[in-house]
Design an enzyme around this catalytic site. Sequence first.
Site, mmCIF file in Angstrom:
data_model
loop_
_atom_site.group_PDB
_atom_site.id
_atom_site.type_symbol
_atom_site.label_atom_id
_atom_site.label_comp_id
_atom_site.label_asym_id
_atom_site.label_seq_id
_atom_site.Cartn_x
_atom_site.Cartn_y
_atom_site.Cartn_z
ATOM 1 N N ASP A 139 -1.070 5.733 -8.155
ATOM 2 C CA ASP A 139 -0.411 4.753 -7.305
ATOM 3 C C ASP A 139 1.071 5.082 -7.163
ATOM 4 O O ASP A 139 1.644 5.789 -7.993
ATOM 5 C CB ASP A 139 -0.575 3.351 -7.896
ATOM 6 C CG ASP A 139 -2.027 2.903 -7.953
ATOM 7 O OD1 ASP A 139 -2.811 3.354 -7.096
ATOM 8 O OD2 ASP A 139 -2.371 2.120 -8.862
ATOM 9 N N LYS A 140 1.689 4.548 -6.134
ATOM 10 C CA LYS A 140 3.085 4.847 -5.812
ATOM 11 C C LYS A 140 3.999 4.729 -7.030
ATOM 12 O O LYS A 140 4.818 5.617 -7.290
ATOM 13 C CB LYS A 140 3.565 3.902 -4.702
ATOM 14 C CG LYS A 140 5.041 4.031 -4.358
ATOM 15 C CD LYS A 140 5.441 3.022 -3.291
ATOM 16 C CE LYS A 140 6.933 3.107 -2.996
ATOM 17 N NZ LYS A 140 7.338 2.105 -1.965
#
Length: 324
Positions: A139-140
């Site tokens: 994820d980011k």
Amino acid sequence: MTQEINLKSEITAIQTGLRLDQALAELFPDYSRTRIKEWILSGAVSVDGVVVDIPREKVLESQLIAVEATLEEEVKDKAQNIELNIVYEDEHIIVVNKQAGLVVHPGAGNADGTLLNALLHHCPDIEHVPRAGIVHRLDKDTTGLMVVAKTVEAQTHLVTALQARDIVREYEAIVIGTMTAGGTVDEPIERHETRRTQMAVIMGGRPSVTHYRVAEKFRAHTRLRLRLETGRTHQIRVHMDYIGHVLVGDPVYGGRPRPPKKASTEFFDILKNFNRQALHAVRLELAHPFTHEIMSWQAPIPEDMQMLAKAMRKDTEENPIEYL
């Protein structure tokens, strides 16, 4: 310019029980899930000779899949000079320690400035590999180790190893609440039925398994070491939320600051300002796709998570009666 696409494959035991769109994404990794869904909805996909236009239709082993579609030429992603922390590289693979804030793939709201754009700049020939060689995602705002294939052959080997659960991925996380022991969460995950940016434990979803053990107990939090068997979107975040121990700082699943009683102002400020999920891919182990040598890497815990754990450690020492 258009291109005629004719694809054929057979559903294997690994894809049995998946939705049609999920199975096609695994069988034909050169094409995005969005495009695959468009093909299904437009009637370009048949199963055992019968057109199926329902993406959620379940598939069975030995079914024959055929795709007959027209592909419009896509705009190519551009190479961008974005700094990468490369911990290993040879002619077949790259292992990177991804920083927080770096999106892996271009998408809605992130047309560029991603890991994929950085890889295209660092290794221009990787443009010939589907998705610039990316075989799994973080994820980011999750930090840590990712492996990238530099050739189609290496990518095929790595995808197969991931599906066979032969790649070891371990994470460090800090969660809300004091946990007494480790365990395993074996619960299916699927996209949330109403909150479409979230995933959730849903019966009938994709099988998902997370193992975890307690690395350190604090007064109101716990530091965990986790190992994935599967790699679903948001898997650790969803599974920890499911058992009542959401990750500290998680902006999606509710990891807002929850300081314990008598917490110092300093501790509260550190907790309040920790604005990402406390999750780091700390260890990666795999068999090299060509030499078959077992290789392992570890990424140091990022500074923000070290500071968070240090503050929790101090808080626990300052409040021993309440901790006991």
